[in-house]
Write a protein that holds these residues in place. Structure first.
Motif, PDB file in Angstrom:
ATOM      1  N   PHE A 149       3.821  15.178 -60.349  1.00  0.00           N
ATOM      2  CA  PHE A 149       4.333  16.541 -60.459  1.00  0.00           C
ATOM      3  C   PHE A 149       5.490  16.746 -59.476  1.00  0.00           C
ATOM      4  O   PHE A 149       6.575  17.188 -59.873  1.00  0.00           O
ATOM      5  CB  PHE A 149       3.220  17.548 -60.184  1.00  0.00           C
ATOM      6  N   ASN A 150       5.251  16.395 -58.221  1.00  0.00           N
ATOM      7  CA  ASN A 150       6.294  16.602 -57.216  1.00  0.00           C
ATOM      8  C   ASN A 150       7.543  15.782 -57.497  1.00  0.00           C
ATOM      9  O   ASN A 150       8.657  16.236 -57.264  1.00  0.00           O
ATOM     10  CB  ASN A 150       5.757  16.296 -55.812  1.00  0.00           C
ATOM     11  N   GLU A 151       7.336  14.584 -58.026  1.00  0.00           N
ATOM     12  CA  GLU A 151       8.500  13.753 -58.345  1.00  0.00           C
ATOM     13  C   GLU A 151       9.323  14.363 -59.472  1.00  0.00           C
ATOM     14  O   GLU A 151      10.549  14.327 -59.440  1.00  0.00           O
ATOM     15  CB  GLU A 151       8.062  12.331 -58.707  1.00  0.00           C
ATOM     16  N   SER A 152       8.633  14.946 -60.455  1.00  0.00           N
ATOM     17  CA  SER A 152       9.395  15.546 -61.551  1.00  0.00           C
ATOM     18  C   SER A 152      10.114  16.808 -61.067  1.00  0.00           C
ATOM     19  O   SER A 152      11.231  17.088 -61.503  1.00  0.00           O
ATOM     20  CB  SER A 152       8.500  15.843 -62.755  1.00  0.00           C
ATOM     21  N   VAL A 153       9.498  17.542 -60.138  1.00  0.00           N
ATOM     22  CA  VAL A 153      10.173  18.707 -59.568  1.00  0.00           C
ATOM     23  C   VAL A 153      11.405  18.272 -58.785  1.00  0.00           C
ATOM     24  O   VAL A 153      12.484  18.853 -58.907  1.00  0.00           O
ATOM     25  CB  VAL A 153       9.221  19.509 -58.646  1.00  0.00           C
ATOM     26  N   GLN A 154      11.225  17.194 -58.025  1.00  0.00           N
ATOM     27  CA  GLN A 154      12.334  16.713 -57.213  1.00  0.00           C
ATOM     28  C   GLN A 154      13.504  16.265 -58.084  1.00  0.00           C
ATOM     29  O   GLN A 154      14.661  16.609 -57.821  1.00  0.00           O
ATOM     30  CB  GLN A 154      11.862  15.562 -56.337  1.00  0.00           C
ATOM     31  N   ALA A 155      13.190  15.517 -59.150  1.00  0.00           N
ATOM     32  CA  ALA A 155      14.239  15.030 -60.047  1.00  0.00           C
ATOM     33  C   ALA A 155      14.988  16.210 -60.675  1.00  0.00           C
ATOM     34  O   ALA A 155      16.214  16.214 -60.758  1.00  0.00           O
ATOM     35  CB  ALA A 155      13.631  14.152 -61.135  1.00  0.00           C
ATOM     36  N   TYR A 156      14.229  17.208 -61.080  1.00  0.00           N
ATOM     37  CA  TYR A 156      14.815  18.390 -61.710  1.00  0.00           C
ATOM     38  C   TYR A 156      15.684  19.164 -60.725  1.00  0.00           C
ATOM     39  O   TYR A 156      16.833  19.506 -61.017  1.00  0.00           O
ATOM     40  CB  TYR A 156      13.684  19.260 -62.251  1.00  0.00           C
ATOM     41  N   ASN A 157      15.141  19.404 -59.545  1.00  0.00           N
ATOM     42  CA  ASN A 157      15.903  20.152 -58.537  1.00  0.00           C
ATOM     43  C   ASN A 157      17.199  19.446 -58.163  1.00  0.00           C
ATOM     44  O   ASN A 157      18.238  20.086 -57.993  1.00  0.00           O
ATOM     45  CB  ASN A 157      15.058  20.371 -57.282  1.00  0.00           C
ATOM     46  N   ALA A 158      17.111  18.121 -58.057  1.00  0.00           N
ATOM     47  CA  ALA A 158      18.321  17.361 -57.723  1.00  0.00           C
ATOM     48  C   ALA A 158      19.328  17.464 -58.869  1.00  0.00           C
ATOM     49  O   ALA A 158      20.523  17.625 -58.640  1.00  0.00           O
ATOM     50  CB  ALA A 158      17.962  15.909 -57.462  1.00  0.00           C
ATOM     51  N   PHE A 159      18.834  17.405 -60.086  1.00  0.00           N
ATOM     52  CA  PHE A 159      19.702  17.431 -61.255  1.00  0.00           C
ATOM     53  C   PHE A 159      20.473  18.743 -61.353  1.00  0.00           C
ATOM     54  O   PHE A 159      21.681  18.752 -61.567  1.00  0.00           O
ATOM     55  CB  PHE A 159      18.861  17.216 -62.522  1.00  0.00           C
ATOM     56  N   ILE A 160      19.769  19.873 -61.170  1.00  0.00           N
ATOM     57  CA  ILE A 160      20.455  21.150 -61.361  1.00  0.00           C
ATOM     58  C   ILE A 160      21.337  21.540 -60.177  1.00  0.00           C
ATOM     59  O   ILE A 160      22.051  22.524 -60.244  1.00  0.00           O
ATOM     60  CB  ILE A 160      19.473  22.316 -61.665  1.00  0.00           C
ATOM     61  N   ARG A 161      21.297  20.764 -59.107  1.00  0.00           N
ATOM     62  CA  ARG A 161      22.165  21.094 -57.971  1.00  0.00           C
ATOM     63  C   ARG A 161      23.521  20.413 -58.063  1.00  0.00           C
ATOM     64  O   ARG A 161      24.454  20.775 -57.364  1.00  0.00           O
ATOM     65  CB  ARG A 161      21.484  20.676 -56.670  1.00  0.00           C
TER      66      ARG A 161
END
Lengths: 199, 262
Positions: free
Chosen positions: A154-166
């Motif tokens: 879960f945390n890894e997918s959040v991290q990937a997403y957050n990095a992507f939208i930044r």
């Protein structure tokens, strides 16, 4: 080159740029939507494994009761903690920091009640040798591992997403389409590694 | 100045350490199902285990990885095995039917063993059963110093528990929707295997009996007959070519399984 030809070339270039931009926006949008769904999917996995742990507890308590009938205080505590933990659920569209925190603390309460049960178990060697109990112990251990794994996913997918939208220019698209930064499922001190469920 | 120099050395070192730590889980160049980092098997034992596991993988798409290491790098053994299985992709992507067995020999610290099951294996080898395999088949042998025997017995149990579920036939049909090469004979064989595997499953059930040697179920014996024309290599061999291992399949692991120590 005539004036007319120049005009067409300019229009052509503009059309190309627009097409290029649109396809870029479209790709980014689709990627963001997919990643967002991924987070939701991973969250339901997290809830599943916590539910799995809660499902093991009645059986565990009954088995321990057979050997340690007078440890009533511990049993009451664990039953209450379980009831509390199973009552906190998060709907996927409300995965904010506060509800994650509530979920976390309810589960943490159950973890510590389980920990106290384990201390009690130490005093009953017959119970520790019981095959039924050993099976339950293995299941509980496996479930704690599953919790660690699904939280990490879960945390890894959040991290990937957050990095992507930044990233530029996706941060602009994200702003336009309302993709916001998602919250991590933070662990309390020291619970990042799977706890050792040793009896 | 000296301080700066020292600092940069430390930084360099730590960056090495970090990369070394993530490297242990990155896919090896040569993909195989027995990795003996701790050197607990003889050449012959490794060959024997590999043959068995590579054959089983070919036959059923179920992959069992054996990994021994002298050092778990600070990870819990179950955590280590889960990360290993996930990043190497043991088992097929379609079924997540991988099993990872990690072994750390006993030295100054206690020996550690784990069986981690992929998502698709979890219903076939539940945690309690994995734990019983460890307690009944492996640890008693490890205590006597027979590491190979412990592994060999455990693998046999894993194989007999999983072989009815994922057959090469339903794997093939899942990844290649339509294949006309084999024609009627091929379809007939698949049909027979499916029928017999269903019979075999309902006949033998899925319960694990400690201590009983598994007999070859009826469907498997017939399966051997059916594919006897292939090359007579024991079990059926669907993938064409030599007996080499085709590589990891991309399966996922969710932390199911059990661990033990001695």
């Amino acid at each position: 080159m005539t004036q007319q030809q120049k005009k067409w070339i300019i229009i052509g270039v503009i059309v190309l740029v627009v097409i290029f931009l649109i396809s870029g926006v479209k790709n980014s949008y689709n990627k963001m939507a997919t990643m967002d769904e991924q987070i939701t999917g991973n969250w339901s996995q997290v809830e599943n494994v916590y539910q799995r742990r809660a499902d093991l507890i009645p059986n565990l308590v009954n088995t321990v009761k057979g050997y340690a009938a007078h440890e009533n205080q511990t049993f009451t505590e664990i039953v209450e903690a379980r009831a509390k933990a199973t009552s906190v659920n998060i709907t996927p569209d409300k995965l904010d920091a506060q509800s994650l925190q509530e979920f976390q603390s309810a589960q943490e309460g159950l973890s510590s009640a389980l920990g106290r049960l384990m201390v009690v178990v130490e005093n009953y060697p017959d119970l520790k040798a019981n095959q039924n109990f050993r099976d339950l112990q293995a299941q509980l251990e496996g479930t704690e591992n599953r919790i660690t794994v699904e939280r990490r996913n879960f945390n890894e997918s959040v991290q990937a997403y957050n990095a992507f939208i930044r990233m530029f220019p996706k941060n602009i698209y994200a702003m336009i389409f309302g993709f916001e930064k998602r919250d991590y499922f933070k662990s309390l001190e020291g619970s990042e590694k799977a706890p050792e469920v040793k009896f | 100045m000296k301080k700066l120099f020292l600092l940069s050395i430390v930084a360099l070192f730590s960056s090495f350490l970090v990369s070394a730590q993530t490297d242990i889980f990155s896919k090896p160049a040569k993909e195989q199902l027995v990795v003996d980092q701790a050197g607990v098997f003889t050449e012959q034992e490794i060959t024997q285990l590999k043959e068995k596991l590579h054959q089983f993988s070919k036959e059923t798409s179920t992959q069992v990885l054996i990994y021994t290491t002298p050092d778990l790098q600070g990870y819990d053994v179950g955590d280590f095995a889960q990360r290993l299985g996930q990043s190497w992709g043991i088992g097929s992507k379609e079924f997540d039917n991988g099993i990872v067995i990690v072994f750390k020999p006993k030295n100054s610290e206690p020996g550690r063993i784990t069986i981690q099951t992929g998502y698709g294996i979890e219903p076939l080898i539940p945690d309690a059963v994995a734990n019983q395999i460890i307690d009944n088949e492996m640890i008693p042998e490890f205590k006597n110093g027979n590491v190979f025997n412990g592994f060999n017995k455990a693998i046999d149990v894993c194989i007999s528990l999983t072989k009815g579920e994922f057959t090469a036939a339903n794997y093939e049909s899942k990844i290649k929707k339509s294949e006309n090469i084999g024609g009627a004979v091929f379809i007939l064989i698949i049909f027979l295997i499916t029928v017999f595997s269903l019979i075999g499953k309902s006949r033998t059930g899925r319960h694990y009996n400690a201590g009983t040697k598994s007999n070859l179920p009826l469907w498997a014996a017939l399966f051997m007959l059916g594919s006897g024309s292939h090359r007579g290599s024991g079990f059926g061999d669907f993938s064409s070519g030599s007996g080499s291992f085709g590589g990891f399949g991309g399966g996922s692991f969710g932390g199911g399984g059990a661990s033990g120590s001695w």
